[in-house]
Design a protein around this motif. Structure first.
Motif, mmCIF file in Angstrom:
data_model
loop_
_atom_site.group_PDB
_atom_site.id
_atom_site.type_symbol
_atom_site.label_atom_id
_atom_site.label_comp_id
_atom_site.label_asym_id
_atom_site.label_seq_id
_atom_site.Cartn_x
_atom_site.Cartn_y
_atom_site.Cartn_z
ATOM 1 N N UNK A 80 12.653 9.306 5.902
ATOM 2 C CA UNK A 80 13.009 9.185 7.309
ATOM 3 C C UNK A 80 14.507 8.984 7.476
ATOM 4 N N UNK A 83 15.767 3.504 8.017
ATOM 5 C CA UNK A 83 15.206 2.789 6.872
ATOM 6 C C UNK A 83 13.781 2.337 7.184
ATOM 7 N N UNK A 84 12.851 2.664 6.302
ATOM 8 C CA UNK A 84 11.477 2.217 6.543
ATOM 9 C C UNK A 84 10.929 1.460 5.338
ATOM 10 N N UNK A 85 11.837 0.794 4.619
ATOM 11 C CA UNK A 85 11.376 -0.044 3.505
ATOM 12 C C UNK A 85 11.026 -1.415 4.055
ATOM 13 N N UNK A 89 10.204 -7.430 0.596
ATOM 14 C CA UNK A 89 9.496 -7.234 -0.662
ATOM 15 C C UNK A 89 10.453 -6.677 -1.717
ATOM 16 N N UNK A 97 2.848 -0.564 -2.962
ATOM 17 C CA UNK A 97 2.177 -0.397 -1.674
ATOM 18 C C UNK A 97 2.032 1.087 -1.335
ATOM 19 N N UNK A 100 -0.709 2.736 -3.151
ATOM 20 C CA UNK A 100 -2.030 2.420 -2.615
ATOM 21 C C UNK A 100 -2.276 3.158 -1.307
ATOM 22 N N UNK A 101 -1.266 3.232 -0.462
ATOM 23 C CA UNK A 101 -1.438 3.928 0.812
ATOM 24 C C UNK A 101 -1.675 5.415 0.591
ATOM 25 N N UNK A 145 10.517 6.480 -3.311
ATOM 26 C CA UNK A 145 9.201 6.198 -2.746
ATOM 27 C C UNK A 145 8.554 7.467 -2.198
ATOM 28 N N UNK B 2 -8.840 1.283 -0.022
ATOM 29 C CA UNK B 2 -7.755 0.641 -0.746
ATOM 30 C C UNK B 2 -6.520 0.491 0.140
ATOM 31 N N UNK B 3 -6.357 1.461 1.043
ATOM 32 C CA UNK B 3 -5.234 1.385 1.970
ATOM 33 C C UNK B 3 -5.340 0.147 2.828
ATOM 34 N N UNK B 6 -4.443 -2.822 0.820
ATOM 35 C CA UNK B 6 -3.003 -2.877 0.591
ATOM 36 C C UNK B 6 -2.287 -3.472 1.805
ATOM 37 N N UNK B 7 -2.706 -3.050 3.002
ATOM 38 C CA UNK B 7 -2.081 -3.556 4.223
ATOM 39 C C UNK B 7 -2.381 -5.047 4.378
ATOM 40 N N UNK B 9 -3.104 -7.166 1.861
ATOM 41 C CA UNK B 9 -2.337 -7.885 0.837
ATOM 42 C C UNK B 9 -0.879 -8.081 1.229
ATOM 43 N N UNK B 10 -0.311 -7.051 1.824
ATOM 44 C CA UNK B 10 1.101 -7.116 2.142
ATOM 45 C C UNK B 10 1.394 -8.293 3.061
ATOM 46 N N UNK B 13 1.023 -11.533 1.149
ATOM 47 C CA UNK B 13 2.153 -11.660 0.232
ATOM 48 C C UNK B 13 3.400 -12.134 0.975
ATOM 49 N N UNK B 14 3.610 -11.543 2.153
ATOM 50 C CA UNK B 14 4.806 -11.886 2.916
ATOM 51 C C UNK B 14 4.737 -13.305 3.457
ATOM 52 N N UNK B 17 5.991 -15.641 0.926
ATOM 53 C CA UNK B 17 7.431 -15.563 0.697
ATOM 54 C C UNK B 17 8.204 -16.302 1.777
ATOM 55 N N UNK B 90 11.365 -2.424 12.476
ATOM 56 C CA UNK B 90 12.066 -2.189 11.224
ATOM 57 C C UNK B 90 11.652 -0.882 10.566
ATOM 58 N N UNK B 92 8.845 0.145 9.266
ATOM 59 C CA UNK B 92 7.798 0.224 8.254
ATOM 60 C C UNK B 92 6.500 0.814 8.800
ATOM 61 N N UNK B 95 6.007 4.377 7.945
ATOM 62 C CA UNK B 95 5.516 4.581 6.571
ATOM 63 C C UNK B 95 3.995 4.438 6.544
#
Lengths: 304, 274
Positions: A80, A83-85, A89, A97, A100-101, A145, B2-3, B6-7, B9-10, B13-14, B17, B90, B92, B95
């Protein structure tokens, strides 16, 4: 690999894409250029299933973008513009991730992460939080990625925007390395026309229509002849004088001066300098670039 | 599948943190425990003594504790959905949205993430139990866990729906406060709701938090030991427009509430272009 037929997209009263058609072959780098608001982003968003088309047909890797969205999504990778990180993390967590996606088989995940990180030279930053990365590193990680699930088609939407020239050059090196290795098809938009030179073919879009589609070489050849950049004390007067006295293919006035297109620059300049009455302050002769192609096709600089 | 994991877990996880968030979100429930438990405790306890007409072993903090835990579940799970708006800001979210993960899985993953974080946050409050003189036996605790998780899922789906239609963080906070605060006050979480005007009664009856709080109270407090008068006075005999409420009915109501909101949130995600 990409087939677009009579694609149209309207937003209420505005027609953003007006029936464009093109095909991209497997393994091709396809440059997609156009001024802002030309319909580029709309087209990319439709091709990547992010936006619904109004009419027409789009197939990626043989799958229809409206009927087989998930198949299309598995076939494509997107880098993109923004930024889409997930910056909170680490690099590894971001990549995991993505695996998995995108349903990367469990067994090959670790190997692939190592592989793509090696390509973009970030192997040592595996467990570092992305927040601490520099702009160039983030971009590289993002490219890594996008490649993780071995997409058939990689969309690069302004991949090097906002990067310094050195990093830009590096990133291109990586992308080309990859292309060679995987025979990936690439769909590229960029503001940097020198970058677009690496494309096998280029499409120029303006006002929602594709106005040119050919190899960079032939596009430049179409302009016929050389380019002269001219600066004078009074550009307006000079332009009138030129149109009156000389036979040029094209003369365009812009902010920095006048761009002339002539058949044979050597012959032209010798008589031109003698006969032009408006004092000349600067003169530059060169072979045509994509920028000239762009300017003559759209009447605008790409940055406008 | 699994997707979705994953979402999920994220978000968990965050959460780990972000330590500031972990402890910052504990201040409000502790404050309320002090204000309502200790501050109002004395007068509530003597009031109940009068109702019971004699000696009564009644700890108001024990009564309010399940309410505060539910409130923490509600606040945490709804506010965790703010992550959707942040992901959108942001980038994400793009993605996630261009990935081949189905839209239902995205909504469920997000819901489970927020709910897990909320349950962990709620469990942290249990560390205060010795200080408050509240006890819970192990069996009740293991009955309580799935109930807490279900409640958290219900609240998270509410947050999800709000986040899927609202685009700015500021607006989200305003809307959430406007919805969540009344939900807490009209649930019996902080004080018993008795002899309310009819229209408030309707709101209390339709409020899913009411049933969550009631379920938790029934699991955590030994209600059989209370006299009928105290039971009624503490608002533990709920009815749904005249029909007596059963634990199963309460669970079904909460599941129904969650299902409807998840469907709406999924539709809202599928419609989204970004």
């Amino acid at each position: 690999m990409i087939e677009v037929k009579e694609l149209r997209k309207s937003f209420k009263s505005l027609e953003a894409v007006k029936g464009s058609s093109f095909t991209v072959e497997e393994g091709e780098i396809f440059g997609f250029l156009g001024p802002n608001g030309a319909g580029k982003s709309t087209t990319i968003n439709i091709l990547s299933t992010m936006l619904k088309l109004t009419s027409g047909e789009v197939k990626i890797n043989g799958y229809d973008v409206t009927k087989e969205k998930n198949k299309v999504r598995e076939s494509i990778g997107i880098i993109f513009q923004e930024n889409t990180l997930d910056e909170k993390l680490t690099a590894k967590e971001n990549l995991m991730l993505h695996c998995k996606l995108y349903r990367v088989p469990k067994k090959s995940r670790k190997a692939r992460i190592d592989e793509v990180l090696a390509i973009v030279d970030l192997t040592d930053n595996l467990n570092q939080t992305v927040e601490k990365f520099s702009g160039g590193m983030k971009r590289r990680l993002e490219i890594a990625r996008g490649l993780l699930h071995y997409p058939k088609v990689l969309f690069l939407d302004e991949p090097s925007v906002g990067l310094d020239p050195q990093t830009r050059a590096h990133i291109w090196e990586y992308i080309l390395k990859l292309k060679e290795k995987e025979n990936m098809t690439m769909f590229l938009t960029t503001h940097y026309l020198d970058e677009a030179e690496i494309s096998d073919r280029i499409a120029i879009m303006d006002h929602g229509e594709i106005i040119a589609l050919d190899t960079p070489k032939r596009l430049k050849a179409q302009l016929g002849g050389d380019v002269i950049e001219l600066q004078t004390t009074d550009n307006q007067a000079a332009l009138e004088e030129i149109n009156e006295k000389f036979s040029v293919i094209e003369a365009t006035l812009h902010e920095e001066g006048i761009t002339l297109k002539v058949k044979n620059s050597d012959e032209f300049v010798s008589t031109f300098m003698k006969q032009l009455e408006t004092p000349v302050t600067g003169l530059d002769i060169r072979k045509p670039t994509l920028n000239d192609v762009f300017l003559s096709m759209t009447g605008r600089e790409i940055r406008d | 599948m699994e997707g979705m994991i994953a979402i999920w877990q994220r978000d968990v996880m965050k959460f780990f943190k972000d330590r500031a968030r972990l402890f910052g979100s504990m201040t409000m429930p502790i404050l309320l425990l002090i204000v309502f438990g200790v501050g109002m405790g004395g007068s509530m306890e003597s009031l109940m003594q009068n109702v019971a007409g004699g000696d009564l072993d009644f700890n108001y903090v024990a009564f309010i504790f399940p309410g505060i835990v539910s409130m923490t579940l509600l606040m945490t799970s709804v506010f965790s959905s703010l992550s959707i708006i942040q992901d959108r800001d942001f980038g994400y979210m793009r993605e996630i949205l261009v990935s081949p993960v189905s839209r239902v899985s995205i909504a469920l993953g997000k819901m489970l993430g927020s709910a897990t974080v909320a349950v962990m946050q709620g469990l942290l409050l249990f560390l205060l139990m010795p200080v408050l003189g509240v006890t819970i036996d192990l069996v009740s605790f293991f009955v309580l866990l799935p109930v807490m998780f279900l409640l958290a899922c219900a609240f998270a789906s509410l947050g999800l729906l709000i986040a899927s239609v609202i685009s700015s963080t500021q607006a989200f906070q305003l809307v959430v406060n406007a919805i969540v605060m009344p939900m807490i006050f009209l649930s019996g979480a902080l004080f018993p709701l008795n002899n309310m005007p009819a229209w408030i009664d309707v709101l209390v009856t339709l409020n899913p938090v009411t049933y969550g709080v009631d379920l938790m109270k029934h699991i955590m407090i030994d209600v059989d030991q209370l006299s009928r008068e105290v039971y009624v006075e503490m608002g533990l005999d709920l009815d749904f427009f005249g029909i007596p409420v059963t634990p199963l009915g309460e669970v079904l109501f909460i599941i129904g509430f969650t299902a409807v909101l998840i469907v709406l949130a999924t539709l809202s995600f599928s419609r989204a272009n970004r």
